[in-house]
Write an enzyme that holds these catalytic residues in place. Structure first.
Site, PDB file in Angstrom:
ATOM      1  N   ASN A 110      55.767  78.194  21.346  1.00  0.00           N
ATOM      2  CA  ASN A 110      55.887  76.760  21.657  1.00  0.00           C
ATOM      3  C   ASN A 110      56.412  76.607  23.076  1.00  0.00           C
ATOM      4  OD1 ASN A 110      56.066  73.910  21.146  1.00  0.00           O
ATOM      5  ND2 ASN A 110      58.281  74.143  20.869  1.00  0.00           N
ATOM      6  N   HIS A 112      58.770  73.897  25.388  1.00  0.00           N
ATOM      7  CA  HIS A 112      59.719  72.801  25.192  1.00  0.00           C
ATOM      8  C   HIS A 112      60.278  72.379  26.553  1.00  0.00           C
ATOM      9  CE1 HIS A 112      62.579  70.369  22.939  1.00  0.00           C
ATOM     10  NE2 HIS A 112      63.502  70.771  23.806  1.00  0.00           N
TER      11      HIS A 112
HETATM   12  C1  GRF Z   1      55.131  68.942  26.720  1.00  0.00           C
HETATM   13  O1  GRF Z   1      56.009  68.396  27.651  1.00  0.00           O
HETATM   14  C2  GRF Z   1      55.794  70.015  25.909  1.00  0.00           C
HETATM   15  O2  GRF Z   1      56.866  70.611  26.546  1.00  0.00           O
HETATM   16  C3  GRF Z   1      56.283  69.283  24.683  1.00  0.00           C
HETATM   17  O3  GRF Z   1      55.342  68.281  24.465  1.00  0.00           O
HETATM   18  C4  GRF Z   1      54.718  67.924  25.676  1.00  0.00           C
HETATM   19  C5  GRF Z   1      53.240  67.921  25.430  1.00  0.00           C
HETATM   20  O4  GRF Z   1      52.529  67.358  26.492  1.00  0.00           O
HETATM   21  N1  GRF Z   1      56.447  70.198  23.583  1.00  0.00           N
HETATM   22  P1  GRF Z   1      50.958  67.481  26.566  1.00  0.00           P
HETATM   23  O5  GRF Z   1      50.387  66.861  25.293  1.00  0.00           O
HETATM   24  O6  GRF Z   1      50.595  68.919  26.690  1.00  0.00           O
HETATM   25  O7  GRF Z   1      50.561  66.668  27.768  1.00  0.00           O
END
Ligand code: GRF
Length: 195
Positions: A110, A112
């Site tokens: 994941n 984050h």
């Molecule tokens: C990202 O900022 C990630 O860190 C978090 O959710 C967001 C997803 O953004 N887990 P995207 O859908 O990839 O634009």
């Protein structure tokens, strides 16, 4: 020549990280292919992006299933059908349950938007701004049963400038994500074998 590692991207929203992964593959920086996109929000923008790239998409609504174990088994059926090796969570807004963990732990990561273990959970960027930290950043970690608690694989820091808005910090963090995620995936898959 061995077959390319197959990724499944799990997303619930915009899919900018998904897009960055596709771009890195096209640029030859990530030697993998996207075998499946999994989305739990039928209206999410990521679906359109996946379709433009001609990727198979598995869309589900959690409420249509009796419990998490049942929809996770449906996801596993799709993953197996598409011979997926690694699961890449990119804005997937659900806690992964034991059914998926049993099958893919160690091959499921994941991203984050904070320097974990600081600011896990929802709106990490808002949490960081509220706490007044001078440094935040991005973390890539393995998935375990907790909320953003799995073993850390990579991190990159971001300076939080005075007066920075939520939008500005988010933009800065996402620029880093779009570079760090494909690079980290490449490092991980070049170390491991496929299933
Ligand atoms: C990202 O900022 C990630 O860190 C978090 O959710 C967001 C997803 O953004 N887990 P995207 O859908 O990839 O634009």
């Amino acid at each position: 020549m061995s077959a390319k590692i197959k990724l499944a991207i799990f997303a619930s929203g915009t899919g900018s990280n998904y897009q960055a992964i596709e771009q890195a593959i096209r640029a030859g920086k990530l030697e993998a292919e996207v075998g499946l996109v999994v989305c739990d929000q039928p209206e999410a923008k990521v679906i359109e992006k996946a379709r433009q790239n001609n990727r198979p998409v598995f869309i589900f609504k959690a409420v249509d299933y009796q419990e998490k174990a049942v929809f996770e088994q449906a996801i596993i059926n799709e993953l197996e059908m598409h011979a997926v090796d690694w699961i890449i969570l990119a804005g997937y807004m659900r806690l992964v349950g034991s059914t998926l963990l049993k099958r893919y732990q160690g091959r499921m990561i994941n991203i984050h938007p904070s320097l974990l273990p600081a600011f896990p959970g929802l709106d990490a960027i808002g949490q960081a701004l509220k706490a007044g930290v001078k440094v935040s950043g991005v973390t890539i970690h393995y998935i375990d049963s907790g909320m953003d608690t799995g073993e850390i694989i990579a991190q990159e820091a971001v300076n939080v400038k005075i007066g920075m808005t939520h939008e500005q910090l988010q933009t800065t963090i996402q620029q880093i994500e779009h570079d760090l995620y494909p690079r980290t995936i490449q490092q991980l898959i070049s170390k491991g074998d496929s299933f």
